[in-house]
Design a protein around this motif. Structure first.
Motif, PDB file in Angstrom:
ATOM      1  N   UNK A   1       0.729  -1.107   0.059  1.00  0.00           N
ATOM      2  CA  UNK A   1      -0.034  -0.135   0.034  1.00  0.00           C
ATOM      3  C   UNK A   1       0.929   1.221   0.070  1.00  0.00           C
ATOM      4  N   UNK A   2       0.387   2.299  -0.697  1.00  0.00           N
ATOM      5  CA  UNK A   2       1.217   3.457  -0.676  1.00  0.00           C
ATOM      6  C   UNK A   2       0.040   4.663  -0.372  1.00  0.00           C
ATOM      7  N   UNK A   3       0.244   5.496   0.557  1.00  0.00           N
ATOM      8  CA  UNK A   3      -0.781   6.648   0.709  1.00  0.00           C
ATOM      9  C   UNK A   3       0.025   7.909   0.973  1.00  0.00           C
ATOM     10  N   UNK A   4      -0.355   8.910   0.291  1.00  0.00           N
ATOM     11  CA  UNK A   4       0.022  10.261   0.240  1.00  0.00           C
ATOM     12  C   UNK A   4      -0.773  11.013   0.913  1.00  0.00           C
ATOM     13  N   UNK A   5      -0.224  11.955   1.813  1.00  0.00           N
ATOM     14  CA  UNK A   5      -1.229  13.061   2.625  1.00  0.00           C
ATOM     15  C   UNK A   5      -0.252  14.401   2.578  1.00  0.00           C
ATOM     16  N   UNK A   6      -1.173  15.458   2.995  1.00  0.00           N
ATOM     17  CA  UNK A   6      -0.714  16.723   3.100  1.00  0.00           C
ATOM     18  C   UNK A   6      -1.445  17.462   4.190  1.00  0.00           C
ATOM     19  N   UNK A   7      -0.466  18.453   4.668  1.00  0.00           N
ATOM     20  CA  UNK A   7      -0.731  19.097   5.910  1.00  0.00           C
ATOM     21  C   UNK A   7      -0.776  20.505   5.970  1.00  0.00           C
ATOM     22  N   UNK A   8      -1.076  21.377   6.696  1.00  0.00           N
ATOM     23  CA  UNK A   8      -0.613  22.873   6.662  1.00  0.00           C
ATOM     24  C   UNK A   8       0.776  22.955   6.623  1.00  0.00           C
ATOM     25  N   UNK A   9       1.370  24.185   6.105  1.00  0.00           N
ATOM     26  CA  UNK A   9       2.778  24.668   6.079  1.00  0.00           C
ATOM     27  C   UNK A   9       3.460  23.847   5.090  1.00  0.00           C
ATOM     28  N   UNK A  10       2.558  23.454   4.070  1.00  0.00           N
ATOM     29  CA  UNK A  10       3.140  22.949   2.748  1.00  0.00           C
ATOM     30  C   UNK A  10       3.871  21.522   3.016  1.00  0.00           C
ATOM     31  N   UNK A  11       3.257  20.609   4.038  1.00  0.00           N
ATOM     32  CA  UNK A  11       4.048  19.604   4.219  1.00  0.00           C
ATOM     33  C   UNK A  11       3.277  18.217   3.659  1.00  0.00           C
ATOM     34  N   UNK A  12       4.143  17.267   3.054  1.00  0.00           N
ATOM     35  CA  UNK A  12       3.599  16.207   2.380  1.00  0.00           C
ATOM     36  C   UNK A  12       4.308  14.986   3.130  1.00  0.00           C
ATOM     37  N   UNK A  13       3.321  13.776   3.467  1.00  0.00           N
ATOM     38  CA  UNK A  13       3.717  12.813   4.260  1.00  0.00           C
ATOM     39  C   UNK A  13       3.450  11.596   2.904  1.00  0.00           C
ATOM     40  N   UNK A  14       4.410  10.539   3.148  1.00  0.00           N
ATOM     41  CA  UNK A  14       3.943   9.361   2.118  1.00  0.00           C
ATOM     42  C   UNK A  14       4.458   8.121   3.257  1.00  0.00           C
ATOM     43  N   UNK A  15       3.432   7.424   3.193  1.00  0.00           N
ATOM     44  CA  UNK A  15       3.885   6.167   3.963  1.00  0.00           C
ATOM     45  C   UNK A  15       3.526   4.799   2.937  1.00  0.00           C
ATOM     46  N   UNK A  16       4.318   4.036   2.854  1.00  0.00           N
ATOM     47  CA  UNK A  16       4.460   2.799   2.244  1.00  0.00           C
ATOM     48  C   UNK A  16       4.583   1.721   3.173  1.00  0.00           C
ATOM     49  N   UNK A  17       3.747   0.735   2.855  1.00  0.00           N
ATOM     50  CA  UNK A  17       3.819  -0.704   3.686  1.00  0.00           C
ATOM     51  C   UNK A  17       4.319  -1.758   2.750  1.00  0.00           C
ATOM     52  N   UNK A  18       5.233  -2.695   3.488  1.00  0.00           N
ATOM     53  CA  UNK A  18       5.725  -3.673   2.812  1.00  0.00           C
ATOM     54  C   UNK A  18       5.820  -4.989   3.616  1.00  0.00           C
TER      55      UNK A  18
END
Length: 83
Positions: free
Chosen positions: A34-51
């Protein structure tokens, strides 16, 4: 065992959409469960991958974006599933 890799970056002010587009264009050698992309205030980007891998397995990770796009080095974390 399931291992989750987290990758988080903060874009230069006003360039969050550009960072998000950059993340979406990145290909990993291999396919995570699985791969999920998230965003947050202050122009932050988070990516989580499951293996499906051992905690200490060598796994592909997203690279560092161009230094002019981000305000600091990327933060990375590794977690293992316990439930």
């Amino acid at each position: 065992m399931t291992v989750a890799l987290m990758w988080e970056a903060r874009a230069v002010a006003g360039r969050g959409d550009e960072l998000l587009d950059w993340v979406r264009s990145q290909e990993l050698p291999g396919t995570p469960l699985r791969r999920e992309i998230l965003r947050a205030p202050q122009d932050r980007v988070l990516v989580i991958t499951w293996w499906d891998a051992a905690y200490d397995a060598e796994l592909p990770e997203l690279p560092e974006p161009d230094g002019e796009l981000v305000t600091r080095a990327v933060h990375r974390w590794r977690f293992e599933s316990v439930a």
